[in-house]
Write an enzyme that holds these catalytic residues in place. Sequence first.
Site, PDB file in Angstrom:
ATOM      1  N   LYS A  74       1.210  25.352  -4.210  1.00  0.00           N
ATOM      2  CA  LYS A  74      -0.021  24.700  -3.759  1.00  0.00           C
ATOM      3  C   LYS A  74       0.181  23.189  -3.775  1.00  0.00           C
ATOM      4  O   LYS A  74      -0.396  22.458  -4.577  1.00  0.00           O
ATOM      5  CB  LYS A  74      -1.197  25.123  -4.643  1.00  0.00           C
ATOM      6  CG  LYS A  74      -1.503  26.615  -4.534  1.00  0.00           C
ATOM      7  CD  LYS A  74      -2.612  27.043  -5.481  1.00  0.00           C
ATOM      8  CE  LYS A  74      -2.858  28.543  -5.379  1.00  0.00           C
ATOM      9  NZ  LYS A  74      -3.891  29.012  -6.342  1.00  0.00           N
ATOM     10  N   LYS A 105       2.979  39.966  -3.742  1.00  0.00           N
ATOM     11  CA  LYS A 105       1.611  39.631  -4.129  1.00  0.00           C
ATOM     12  C   LYS A 105       0.639  40.713  -3.657  1.00  0.00           C
ATOM     13  O   LYS A 105       1.030  41.682  -3.007  1.00  0.00           O
ATOM     14  CB  LYS A 105       1.237  38.260  -3.558  1.00  0.00           C
ATOM     15  CG  LYS A 105       2.088  37.125  -4.121  1.00  0.00           C
ATOM     16  CD  LYS A 105       1.846  35.817  -3.421  1.00  0.00           C
ATOM     17  CE  LYS A 105       0.456  35.262  -3.710  1.00  0.00           C
ATOM     18  NZ  LYS A 105       0.362  34.757  -5.101  1.00  0.00           N
ATOM     19  N   ARG A 164       0.815  -1.211   0.000  1.00  0.00           N
ATOM     20  CA  ARG A 164       0.000   0.000   0.000  1.00  0.00           C
ATOM     21  C   ARG A 164       0.850   1.263   0.000  1.00  0.00           C
ATOM     22  O   ARG A 164       0.544   2.227  -0.712  1.00  0.00           O
ATOM     23  CB  ARG A 164      -0.966  -0.021   1.193  1.00  0.00           C
ATOM     24  CG  ARG A 164      -1.857   1.218   1.339  1.00  0.00           C
ATOM     25  CD  ARG A 164      -2.437   1.738   0.037  1.00  0.00           C
ATOM     26  NE  ARG A 164      -3.088   0.716  -0.759  1.00  0.00           N
ATOM     27  CZ  ARG A 164      -3.357   0.857  -2.058  1.00  0.00           C
ATOM     28  NH1 ARG A 164      -2.997   1.963  -2.701  1.00  0.00           N
ATOM     29  NH2 ARG A 164      -3.965  -0.100  -2.717  1.00  0.00           N
ATOM     30  N   GLU A 175       3.332  40.660  -8.600  1.00  0.00           N
ATOM     31  CA  GLU A 175       2.005  40.302  -9.102  1.00  0.00           C
ATOM     32  C   GLU A 175       1.186  41.554  -9.377  1.00  0.00           C
ATOM     33  O   GLU A 175       1.110  42.454  -8.537  1.00  0.00           O
ATOM     34  CB  GLU A 175       1.283  39.418  -8.083  1.00  0.00           C
ATOM     35  CG  GLU A 175      -0.153  39.064  -8.471  1.00  0.00           C
ATOM     36  CD  GLU A 175      -0.867  38.295  -7.373  1.00  0.00           C
ATOM     37  OE1 GLU A 175      -0.551  37.093  -7.213  1.00  0.00           O
ATOM     38  OE2 GLU A 175      -1.704  38.891  -6.677  1.00  0.00           O
ATOM     39  N   ASP A 178      -2.086  38.374 -13.121  1.00  0.00           N
ATOM     40  CA  ASP A 178      -3.053  37.526 -12.424  1.00  0.00           C
ATOM     41  C   ASP A 178      -4.471  37.756 -12.920  1.00  0.00           C
ATOM     42  O   ASP A 178      -4.988  38.883 -12.887  1.00  0.00           O
ATOM     43  CB  ASP A 178      -2.988  37.810 -10.921  1.00  0.00           C
ATOM     44  CG  ASP A 178      -3.824  36.838 -10.116  1.00  0.00           C
ATOM     45  OD1 ASP A 178      -3.757  35.627 -10.395  1.00  0.00           O
ATOM     46  OD2 ASP A 178      -4.548  37.290  -9.211  1.00  0.00           O
TER      47      ASP A 178
END
Length: 304
Positions: free
Chosen positions: A145, A177, A110, A215, A236
């Site tokens: 992410k 950002k 597994r 960004e 973006d």
Amino acid sequence: MNGQFQQLDWGSEVAESATELIRLAVAEDLGGQRDWTTAMLVPDGAPGSVDVVARQDGVVAGLKVVELLIEQLASDVRLTLSSQDGDQVAPGRVLANLTGSAADILTAERVLLNFLGRLSGVATLTRTYVDAVVGAKAEVYDTRKTTPGWRLLEKYAVRCGGGQNHRLGLNRAVMIKDNHVALASQQGLTLAEATEKVRSRLADQQIAVEAIEVEVDTLEQFAQVLPTQPDIVLLDNMTNDHLRAAVELRDASAPQMLLEASGGVSLATIGAIAKTGVDRISVGALTHSAPCLDIGLDWHDSGR
């Protein structure tokens, strides 16, 4: 700083991360004890032989991890690879064979399939996105992410699928950002001033980073930051018309600066985005939404 991020092909850094994850996975499955089902039913020394087989089309990634797993968990098992990470595989393709202690193979099963399925799923989805931009100069990049703890392995799987790695962590590159911009504005700084402040402070403190990226989400913001010429500007959630306009502005005044499109990118949209002339397209889905590739073990009647 040149906007080039470290790319994670297999090496000591990835292997060390894989080794730690294997340790955690084995501890999670065995809890310091034994596989009691196998211990009760499989005689000591019973031989076994299995093929690791792809059940669907895809790109395999994680066979290097399987090698480490067998070394750590199953000393009485021999692994023979018949595929390599990065191979395109079809249903029924044998990826590897395990021969030796049937009990050890069952105990490793597994954990082995979890690693292979997850990483091959990331590689397979990445290859699908990469194929969708063939003919354009844009390259497909991943993001941060990623599954906590799995970042290096998942980014390695992106590489197996033909994608590129964005920054590995917050310590590798500066990325200004929208939230940074909002906080900087409270200090009376414009976007351009915030960019220059970052560049100046990095130089003063002799801090080396791979890139300064900024960004923006409007052409007005892009025009503000353009004179500061960061290594990369992330565009973006812009429309394709706005992406093309940004490319034209960049080409006219800062041709060395890289443009990255991001936000809401899907297989349905990436082809058109690539045709706008951007250099990079970052896709969070490569790691946060990749389904596992179906891979299984086919047992032979007796050990080889």
